[in-house]
Design an enzyme around this catalytic site. Sequence first.
Site, PDB file in Angstrom:
ATOM      1  N   LYS A  69      -0.989  34.375   4.282  1.00 45.80           N
ATOM      2  CA  LYS A  69       0.036  34.176   5.321  1.00 45.80           C
ATOM      3  C   LYS A  69       0.839  35.461   5.493  1.00 45.80           C
ATOM      4  O   LYS A  69       1.089  35.921   6.600  1.00 45.80           O
ATOM      5  CB  LYS A  69       1.001  33.050   4.907  1.00 45.80           C
ATOM      6  CG  LYS A  69       0.642  31.663   5.372  1.00 45.80           C
ATOM      7  CD  LYS A  69       1.850  30.728   5.147  1.00 45.80           C
ATOM      8  CE  LYS A  69       1.607  29.308   5.594  1.00 45.80           C
ATOM      9  NZ  LYS A  69       2.756  28.415   5.481  1.00 45.80           N
ATOM     10  N   GLU A 109      -5.842  23.039  -3.084  1.00 42.76           N
ATOM     11  CA  GLU A 109      -4.586  23.808  -3.162  1.00 42.76           C
ATOM     12  C   GLU A 109      -3.785  23.451  -4.404  1.00 42.76           C
ATOM     13  O   GLU A 109      -3.051  24.273  -4.929  1.00 42.76           O
ATOM     14  CB  GLU A 109      -3.723  23.548  -1.914  1.00 42.76           C
ATOM     15  CG  GLU A 109      -4.055  24.485  -0.781  1.00 42.76           C
ATOM     16  CD  GLU A 109      -3.019  24.482   0.346  1.00 42.76           C
ATOM     17  OE1 GLU A 109      -3.295  25.113   1.359  1.00 42.76           O
ATOM     18  OE2 GLU A 109      -1.948  23.850   0.227  1.00 42.76           O
ATOM     19  N   HIS A 135     -28.839  12.458   4.624  1.00 43.88           N
ATOM     20  CA  HIS A 135     -29.914  13.215   5.268  1.00 43.88           C
ATOM     21  C   HIS A 135     -29.577  14.696   5.334  1.00 43.88           C
ATOM     22  O   HIS A 135     -30.101  15.422   6.173  1.00 43.88           O
ATOM     23  CB  HIS A 135     -30.169  12.643   6.660  1.00 43.88           C
ATOM     24  CG  HIS A 135     -30.568  11.202   6.596  1.00 43.88           C
ATOM     25  ND1 HIS A 135     -31.875  10.796   6.518  1.00 43.88           N
ATOM     26  CD2 HIS A 135     -29.814  10.075   6.512  1.00 43.88           C
ATOM     27  CE1 HIS A 135     -31.914   9.476   6.428  1.00 43.88           C
ATOM     28  NE2 HIS A 135     -30.671   9.017   6.410  1.00 43.88           N
TER      29      HIS A 135
HETATM   30  O1  PA5 Z   1       0.202  22.049   1.590  1.00 47.25           O
HETATM   31  C1  PA5 Z   1       0.800  23.016   2.013  1.00 47.25           C
HETATM   32  O2  PA5 Z   1       1.893  23.368   1.554  1.00 47.25           O
HETATM   33  C2  PA5 Z   1       0.224  23.838   3.150  1.00 47.25           C
HETATM   34  O3  PA5 Z   1      -1.043  23.413   3.509  1.00 47.25           O
HETATM   35  C3  PA5 Z   1       1.120  23.737   4.373  1.00 47.25           C
HETATM   36  O4  PA5 Z   1       1.216  22.395   4.767  1.00 47.25           O
HETATM   37  C4  PA5 Z   1       0.590  24.580   5.508  1.00 47.25           C
HETATM   38  O5  PA5 Z   1       0.448  25.920   5.108  1.00 47.25           O
HETATM   39  C5  PA5 Z   1       1.528  24.516   6.709  1.00 47.25           C
HETATM   40  O6  PA5 Z   1       2.811  24.893   6.338  1.00 47.25           O
HETATM   41  P1  PA5 Z   1       4.061  24.524   7.205  1.00 47.25           P
HETATM   42  O7  PA5 Z   1       4.214  23.058   7.212  1.00 47.25           O
HETATM   43  O8  PA5 Z   1       5.210  25.233   6.565  1.00 47.25           O
HETATM   44  O9  PA5 Z   1       3.792  25.042   8.585  1.00 47.25           O
END
Ligand code: PA5
Length: 461
Positions: A436, A294, A323
């Site tokens: 989302k 990300e 393996h």
């Molecule tokens: O790293 C990030 O920003 C995302 O992976 C969020 O943690 C994830 O989408 C969950 O979001 P939230 O904490 O707003 O529910």
Amino acid sequence: MLEFDYRNVKAEILGDENGLNIETEFNNYNEKIAKIINDLNSRKDKPGQWLQWMNLGYNEETVWLVKEYAAMINGRFDNVLVLGIGGSALGGSAVCEALLKPYWNLLTLEQRNNLPRIFFLDNIDPDQINGLLDILDLKKTLVNVITKSGSTAETMSQFMIIKKRLEDELGDNYRRNIVATTDQNVGVLRQISNEEGYKTFVVPDDVGGRFSVFSAVGLLPFALVGINIEELMQGVKDMDLALKNTNIWHNIAAQNALIHYLMDTQKGKNLTVMMPYSNRLKYISDWFVQLWAESLGKEQDNYGNKVNIGPTPIKALGATDQHSQIQLYNEGPNNKLINFIRVKEFDTTLEIPQIFEFTGVGYLGGNTINSLINSEADATKVALVDYQRPNVTITIDKVNPYNIGQLLYMLEVQTAIAGELYNINTFNQPGVEQAKNYTYALMGRAGYEESAADLKQKMSY
Ligand code: PA5
């Protein structure tokens, strides 16, 4: 401190086609790295920079608050149920898996020192949720709902199901079984928490989900199951201090960031494998995969050019995946940089008895499983080198809170430095937001009508 071994990326070892001339590269990049480190440290307190995670190690107030709460409710619950997804779940489950006794949830209350079992529900598979609800006594379960935005569909739908069941089972007292971790001021969960009067903890401003493990997002669940969070945070602080060193020759996060960047951009190694040789570190790979993917997978660079860059992270586990995946890593495309994590000393020693002496497995007898797993790690490294496959190794003395704090924080800083080298925004995630928003549209959320119409058209193709 952690040890970092980068011998097996050197051109002297792998040849010019696949290896790096480390001395030249480190010297060439030393000034740039120093600038990046100084810049990150000078920007970290500025609002909007999303660098507050660099201050979390020093946040003694949160440590105190979560410990006070954990002490207050001590003995009241048999289970902790964490609801969250992505950055709101991966760090928590990775650290719990690493630091709790193996098979924690199967131990007796006495074996768990009267501490609760812990479950992370980070998906929305109806069978899994129903399966968990079948075995949990909700009356004896503390539900920690974690969402920074306060509106993530997966987390909030889980919460709505469980809140209703708690209410049905406990009547007005259901609130005592809920603790919310969310933004201090904004978001639906904050609003609901205020209206309903839940106990809450804060996801600090300018800390993204994937960098939030050392905030209340992680610290609260850790304190609830008795993990020594002071030691964990000491590891973070000591590593932070070490990584303030602007000289690349003395900064392991900068070294690994640069190695990955150069391997990707110069040698075509655009796949990053994370392979701990320790089952307890298994979910550190899941956490790292999100952090790396990300943060570094981006369409545009900081100048707005379309670049579509980012190394693809892959999780693996030693010795199990010897393996499974190692055949591909040795003989398939030479496009990977493998990160081993080694543990010098396991908590326990397991001897292999000298039975079957005069058979093909006789050599195992009298050895330990400990030496077998580490020999397998060594053997895999050497075999990879034989095939000119680059690899680095991070070694920790023991799996304990201090070393886990160090390891995770080092990987966070490594990611931030890599982002600067790629010249991208490490801290946004427009590619996640897109899906989302489409989900909101599909599920009929108000304000997403235009997206819904657009989607309907696209899905009918
Ligand atoms: O790293 C990030 O920003 C995302 O992976 C969020 O943690 C994830 O989408 C969950 O979001 P939230 O904490 O707003 O529910």
